[in-house]
Design a protein around this motif. Structure first.
Motif, PDB file in Angstrom:
ATOM      1  N   HIS A  24      40.996 107.052  37.016  1.00 20.81           N
ATOM      2  CA  HIS A  24      42.179 107.297  38.143  1.00 20.81           C
ATOM      3  C   HIS A  24      41.758 106.704  39.381  1.00 20.81           C
ATOM      4  N   HIS A  25      40.369 106.377  39.700  1.00 20.86           N
ATOM      5  CA  HIS A  25      40.171 106.075  40.980  1.00 20.86           C
ATOM      6  C   HIS A  25      39.277 104.781  40.974  1.00 20.86           C
ATOM      7  N   GLN A  26      39.135 104.277  39.819  1.00 19.14           N
ATOM      8  CA  GLN A  26      38.046 103.047  39.904  1.00 19.14           C
ATOM      9  C   GLN A  26      38.520 101.842  40.455  1.00 19.14           C
ATOM     10  N   ALA A  27      39.966 101.663  40.209  1.00 21.64           N
ATOM     11  CA  ALA A  27      40.478 100.450  41.042  1.00 21.64           C
ATOM     12  C   ALA A  27      40.506 100.523  42.600  1.00 21.64           C
ATOM     13  N   TYR A  34      34.483  95.836  47.203  1.00 28.94           N
ATOM     14  CA  TYR A  34      34.537  94.367  47.500  1.00 28.94           C
ATOM     15  C   TYR A  34      34.919  94.136  48.834  1.00 28.94           C
ATOM     16  N   ARG A  35      35.787  94.660  49.387  1.00 23.40           N
ATOM     17  CA  ARG A  35      36.092  94.521  50.844  1.00 23.40           C
ATOM     18  C   ARG A  35      34.750  94.833  51.763  1.00 23.40           C
ATOM     19  N   MET A  36      34.224  95.556  51.374  1.00 28.87           N
ATOM     20  CA  MET A  36      32.961  96.050  52.241  1.00 28.87           C
ATOM     21  C   MET A  36      31.779  94.879  52.169  1.00 28.87           C
ATOM     22  N   ASP A  39      31.744  90.652  47.687  1.00 30.40           N
ATOM     23  CA  ASP A  39      30.889  90.135  46.667  1.00 30.40           C
ATOM     24  C   ASP A  39      31.482  90.854  45.297  1.00 30.40           C
ATOM     25  N   THR A  40      31.921  90.009  44.296  1.00 33.32           N
ATOM     26  CA  THR A  40      32.328  90.723  43.219  1.00 33.32           C
ATOM     27  C   THR A  40      31.618  91.401  42.376  1.00 33.32           C
ATOM     28  N   ASP A  41      30.044  90.852  42.207  1.00 38.03           N
ATOM     29  CA  ASP A  41      29.039  91.317  41.497  1.00 38.03           C
ATOM     30  C   ASP A  41      28.580  92.677  42.062  1.00 38.03           C
ATOM     31  N   ALA A  42      28.274  92.574  43.293  1.00 39.04           N
ATOM     32  CA  ALA A  42      27.725  93.630  44.079  1.00 39.04           C
ATOM     33  C   ALA A  42      28.730  94.992  44.198  1.00 39.04           C
ATOM     34  N   ALA A  43      30.001  94.583  44.337  1.00 42.29           N
ATOM     35  CA  ALA A  43      30.884  95.555  44.234  1.00 42.29           C
ATOM     36  C   ALA A  43      31.151  96.413  42.819  1.00 42.29           C
ATOM     37  N   ALA A  44      31.081  95.528  41.723  1.00 38.63           N
ATOM     38  CA  ALA A  44      30.980  95.963  40.520  1.00 38.63           C
ATOM     39  C   ALA A  44      29.779  96.977  40.381  1.00 38.63           C
ATOM     40  N   ASP A  45      28.786  96.375  40.762  1.00 42.42           N
ATOM     41  CA  ASP A  45      27.376  97.247  40.794  1.00 42.42           C
ATOM     42  C   ASP A  45      27.439  98.441  41.540  1.00 42.42           C
ATOM     43  N   ALA A  46      27.996  98.499  42.758  1.00 36.73           N
ATOM     44  CA  ALA A  46      28.078  99.532  43.719  1.00 36.73           C
ATOM     45  C   ALA A  46      28.748 100.765  43.092  1.00 36.73           C
ATOM     46  N   VAL A  47      30.034 100.224  42.243  1.00 36.92           N
ATOM     47  CA  VAL A  47      31.036 101.354  41.682  1.00 36.92           C
ATOM     48  C   VAL A  47      30.330 101.745  40.420  1.00 36.92           C
ATOM     49  N   GLN A  48      29.592 100.929  39.641  1.00 34.86           N
ATOM     50  CA  GLN A  48      28.878 101.667  38.530  1.00 34.86           C
ATOM     51  C   GLN A  48      27.701 102.637  38.986  1.00 34.86           C
ATOM     52  N   GLU A  49      27.007 102.014  39.821  1.00 31.23           N
ATOM     53  CA  GLU A  49      25.888 103.009  40.293  1.00 31.23           C
ATOM     54  C   GLU A  49      26.569 104.474  40.991  1.00 31.23           C
ATOM     55  N   ALA A  50      27.744 104.198  41.694  1.00 34.01           N
ATOM     56  CA  ALA A  50      28.332 105.534  42.043  1.00 34.01           C
ATOM     57  C   ALA A  50      28.913 106.273  40.969  1.00 34.01           C
ATOM     58  N   ALA A  51      29.017 105.976  39.951  1.00 31.91           N
ATOM     59  CA  ALA A  51      29.603 106.765  38.749  1.00 31.91           C
ATOM     60  C   ALA A  51      28.681 107.283  38.340  1.00 31.91           C
ATOM     61  N   VAL A  74      30.419 105.579  46.664  1.00 33.98           N
ATOM     62  CA  VAL A  74      30.980 104.287  46.601  1.00 33.98           C
ATOM     63  C   VAL A  74      30.256 103.706  47.779  1.00 33.98           C
ATOM     64  N   THR A  75      31.030 104.384  49.290  1.00 34.09           N
ATOM     65  CA  THR A  75      30.702 103.626  50.413  1.00 34.09           C
ATOM     66  C   THR A  75      29.150 103.654  50.779  1.00 34.09           C
ATOM     67  N   ASN A  76      28.746 104.913  50.478  1.00 33.09           N
ATOM     68  CA  ASN A  76      27.277 105.100  50.879  1.00 33.09           C
ATOM     69  C   ASN A  76      26.351 103.883  50.174  1.00 33.09           C
ATOM     70  N   ASN A  77      26.730 103.725  48.848  1.00 31.59           N
ATOM     71  CA  ASN A  77      26.251 102.637  48.147  1.00 31.59           C
ATOM     72  C   ASN A  77      26.384 101.058  48.493  1.00 31.59           C
ATOM     73  N   CYS A  78      27.773 100.957  49.128  1.00 26.18           N
ATOM     74  CA  CYS A  78      27.780  99.854  50.193  1.00 26.18           C
ATOM     75  C   CYS A  78      26.964  99.684  51.342  1.00 26.18           C
ATOM     76  N   TYR A  79      26.978 100.743  51.975  1.00 27.33           N
ATOM     77  CA  TYR A  79      26.162 100.643  52.984  1.00 27.33           C
ATOM     78  C   TYR A  79      24.508 100.411  53.068  1.00 27.33           C
TER      79      TYR A  79
END
Length: 200
Positions: A24-27, A34-36, A39-51, A74-79
């Motif tokens: 429900h929330h992954q997109a 990605y906006r933060m 980088d597509t790979d880093a964004a995917a990694d941040a979401v996966q790690e957050a999950a 997710v945003t904490n992972n991005c920071y």
């Protein structure tokens, strides 16, 4: 099954229920990451790690909006990613890489080559400008203005008061407006200020 039932099942250890919650929330989570990170790979990694963190930490979830709770992870992972790479203080737009696919996806088949070139240049400039914002302002702008998340939810995600969200958003919009006015020739005529049209 409603979200609260899915959360309850996930807390009991049901992986299928947790995966449904994530779907429900992954997109939204990926778009924000990605906006933060730009980088597509880093964004995917941040979401996966957050999950993974969210699943492990479900027993500490205290209710409220699951979306806000998950996006905060997710945003904490991005920071953390930004801190690790020292990208807090990007000062020049020229230092930021362009994403040609971003503008290409917005192409309208009926426009002429000059209009298309101008729009692509504007799109790339806006993307670079957003990426040049401090991370807290960028996150607030992405959530509120790009993803359409209500202000109170943005406050919950960022774990800050509502007034801070409004302040960050105001500063981010003002900075983007200033940057756009420096390149007013890229803007469609209807968006240019009167004195810019007259050449001051």
């Amino acid at each position: 099954m409603d979200e609260q039932a899915l959360i309850a099942a996930a807390v009991r250890g049901e992986l299928r229920a947790f995966n449904q919650l994530l779907q429900h929330h992954q997109a939204l989570a990926y778009n924000v990451a990605y906006r933060m990170l730009d980088d597509t790979d880093a964004a995917a990694d941040a979401v996966q790690e957050a999950a993974i963190k969210a699943f492990r930490g479900l027993k500490t979830y205290r209710g409220g909006s699951f979306k806000a709770w998950f996006l905060r992870i997710v945003t904490n992972n991005c920071y953390d990613w930004l801190r690790a790479r020292g990208r807090h203080g990007v000062s020049s737009l020229d230092d930021l890489a362009e994403d040609p696919d971003y503008a290409e996806a917005l192409v309208h088949p009926g426009e002429g080559p000059e209009a298309r070139a101008l729009r692509e240049e504007l799109s790339a400039f806006i993307s670079r400008s957003v990426n040049s914002l401090p991370p807290d302002q960028r996150l607030t702008l992405v959530l509120a203005d790009i993803e359409g998340v209500p202000y109170q939810e943005v406050a919950d995600i960022c774990n800050v008061p509502l007034g801070t969200v409004k302040s960050r958003l105001s500063r981010a919009r003002a900075r983007l407006r200033d940057l756009l006015m420096q390149r007013a020739e890229l803007l469609p005529q209807r968006y240019r200020l009167e004195n810019d049209i007259d050449g001051r």
